[in-house]
Design an enzyme around this catalytic site. Structure first.
Site, mmCIF file in Angstrom:
data_model
loop_
_atom_site.group_PDB
_atom_site.id
_atom_site.type_symbol
_atom_site.label_atom_id
_atom_site.label_comp_id
_atom_site.label_asym_id
_atom_site.label_seq_id
_atom_site.Cartn_x
_atom_site.Cartn_y
_atom_site.Cartn_z
ATOM 1 N N ASP A 86 -2.465 -8.376 11.885
ATOM 2 C CA ASP A 86 -3.829 -8.777 11.559
ATOM 3 C C ASP A 86 -4.386 -9.884 12.450
ATOM 4 O OD1 ASP A 86 -4.124 -6.991 9.424
ATOM 5 O OD2 ASP A 86 -2.889 -8.285 8.184
ATOM 6 N N HIS A 90 5.494 -12.604 7.961
ATOM 7 C CA HIS A 90 5.697 -11.237 7.502
ATOM 8 C C HIS A 90 6.856 -11.195 6.527
ATOM 9 C CE1 HIS A 90 6.217 -6.870 7.560
ATOM 10 N NE2 HIS A 90 4.943 -6.859 7.890
ATOM 11 N N HIS A 119 -2.260 -8.777 1.987
ATOM 12 C CA HIS A 119 -1.895 -7.510 2.647
ATOM 13 C C HIS A 119 -3.028 -7.154 3.620
ATOM 14 C CE1 HIS A 119 0.104 -3.836 3.337
ATOM 15 N NE2 HIS A 119 -0.229 -3.150 2.263
ATOM 16 N N SER A 170 0.833 -1.219 0.000
ATOM 17 C CA SER A 170 0.000 0.000 0.000
ATOM 18 C C SER A 170 0.863 1.263 0.000
ATOM 19 C CB SER A 170 -0.967 0.004 1.184
ATOM 20 O OG SER A 170 -0.276 -0.206 2.398
ATOM 21 N N ARG A 173 2.673 -4.342 16.838
ATOM 22 C CA ARG A 173 1.285 -3.878 16.639
ATOM 23 C C ARG A 173 0.310 -4.967 17.122
ATOM 24 N NH1 ARG A 173 1.576 -2.798 10.367
ATOM 25 N NH2 ARG A 173 2.429 -4.887 10.571
#
Ligand SMILES: CC(C)(COP(=O)(O)OP(=O)(O)OC[C@H]1O[C@@H](n2cnc3c(N)ncnc32)[C@H](O)[C@@H]1OP(=O)(O)O)[C@@H](O)C(=O)NCCC(=O)NCCS
Length: 435
Positions: free
Chosen positions: A372, A317, A270, A240, A326
């Protein structure tokens, strides 16, 4: 001129000589080498981009302007009555590299409020799309629909000095960022709440207003703030961020660039992975008839997925080689606010069993959870069960980082991006393969 723009202008003047010196005096210094596996393998690890907004260390995770996530959360001014900082203050940090005080954060919040009105034609256009449209397609379309509002295009067409490109880009960037929460919430309410739209509340900050327009009560405002901050930037090479930068490098304006950025984010490898995680967990939940699986039971689900040739969503990843901070941030939020929520317990068991299995399988370079793995569970808990929508939330956040990058791209005069491609035959020759 606004305080933020003024501050940014000074920073840009200070920074420009560093880039000029590197280019002029050290342009031929080698940064690295490129292998055939990198050329075939998606340019993985090739150092060919530059940004000062964030840096991703494979073992430490992301730093925004030099600060880790816990540091960001601790240092930035908090919204009164909330655990989380102003998203607007965070944007000030991304853009200027300085931690704002409450005064600066509030000034940026005011800037956003002045610019938050969304033209009616955007909503009319969204209403005309087929009801089965994916929220990410709607989001991308809404953004590009506003392209005629671009200040950059008007000033560029009138004749603009290259050194001044960043100014109208800043205007476009802030105009767009200020509108994204209202557009995202409109898409949600149109698609899933019978078009029952909730108007913006001019008293609220970005995160608070978003939660209000979504129709979800506290502490969802803090979830929104946390979510937007955590997803904002992950250096420049991810799909992105790179797409936004690439499109902007052709001097396409912020509307084109961010719409394209959203399109890249919509892929299942993604941004869409957060909904894949939830879909996968719901599947397990259905088979378990709601019972929390034991570690042994969860292991079987993981192996079944791997043996059917699919990935375990939320793990792995391209750059990171440890648990994503995160993920950790969101896990801490869950431990505080929803420790006994069954879906969280599922994620917890999955977290325990998956890394050793991926290590045993020996394929994934990083067996640890990424951003995620946890985020969908928080959304579900607060009533946002329409998981097709989750990547839109990611998109609102990611736009903060990509807009900051594009403004700096313009300020430092980064040129149009144009890597070189070679043919398979050329690579065979380089490799010394005899025909
Ligand atoms: C994120 C991701 C796309 C990175 O891809 P990558 O850089 O190519 O990852 P790797 O180099 O570790 O991949 C090597 C192999 O391990 C596999 N692998 C990586 N992550 C895996 C996972 N979570 N589950 C199963 N297999 C995985 C890859 O599919 C690849 O297999 P192949 O050689 O048969 O093609 C990948 O880890 C993935 O698909 N994860 C699940 C989706 C996800 O969570 N995406 C969100 C990212 S923030």
């Amino acid at each position: 001129m606004s305080v933020l723009k003024d501050k940014l202008g000074k920073k840009i003047e200070e920074w420009r000589p560093r880039t000029t010196k590197l280019l002029k005096d050290y342009g031929d210094v080698k940064v690295g080498e490129v292998t055939i596996s990198q050329v075939i393998g998606g340019a993985r690890g090739i150092k060919s981009l530059t940004t000062d907004i964030s840096y991703l260390d494979p073992f430490e995770g992301i730093r925004f302007r030099g600060f880790t996530i816990p540091e960001v959360m601790e240092k930035l001014p908090k919204v009164p009555g909330s655990e989380m900082p102003y998203v607007e203050g965070f944007f000030y940090l991304l853009l200027t590299g300085e931690v704002p005080g409450e005064k600066e954060a509030l000034e940026v919040a005011e800037e956003f409020k002045k610019r938050q009105h969304v033209p009616e034609y955007v909503f009319n256009m969204l209403r005309q799309l087929p009801p089965e449209s994916h929220p990410m397609a709607m989001f991308s379309a809404a953004i590009v629909a506003m392209q005629s509002e671009s200040v950059f295009v008007k000033e560029y067409d009138a004749g603009l000095n290259k050194m001044e490109f960043w100014g109208p880009t800043y205007e476009d960037g802030l105009n767009l960022l200020a509108k994204l929460p209202a557009i995202a919430a409109f898409i949600y309410r149109l698609k899933y709440k019978n078009g029952d739209i909730i108007k913006a509340d001019p008293k609220l900050d970005m995160g608070g207003n978003f939660a209000h327009m979504m129709g979800i009560k506290k502490p969802y405002d803090d979830v929104a703030r946390m979510y937007f901050i955590l997803h904002s930037d992950h250096e420049s090479g991810n799909v992105s961020a790179h797409t936004g930068h690439l499109v902007a490098s052709a001097l396409s304006d912020v509307y084109y660039s961010i719409s394209a950025m959203i399109d890249g984010l919509a892929g299942p490898l993604h941004g869409l992975a957060n909904q894949e995680v939830l879909r996968w967990l719901q599947g397990v939940m259905e088979e378990m008839k709601g019972k929390i699986p034991s570690e042994e039971e969860m292991k079987k689900f993981v192996w079944d997925t791997l043996n059917s040739g699919q990935v375990i969503p939320g793990f792995g990843h391209a750059v990171l080689r440890k648990t994503d901070p995160r993920y950790t941030s969101q896990r801490e939020f869950c431990l505080k606010h929803l420790p006994d929520y069954p879906l969280f317990k599922y994620v917890d068991v999955l977290y325990k069993v998956t890394p050793p299995i991926l290590l045993e399988q020996g394929k994934a370079k990083n067996p640890w959870p990424n951003v995620d793995a946890q985020s969908g569970v928080i959304q579900w808990y607060y009533g946002l069960t329409e998981y097709d929508f989750y990547t839109v939330l990611f998109g609102v956040g990611r736009a903060l980082g990509v807009v900051a990058n594009i403004i700096w791209d313009r300020a430092l005069g980064y040129p149009i991006e144009r890597p070189k491609s070679i043919t398979t035959a050329m690579m065979e020759e380089i490799a010394g393969i005899k025909k």
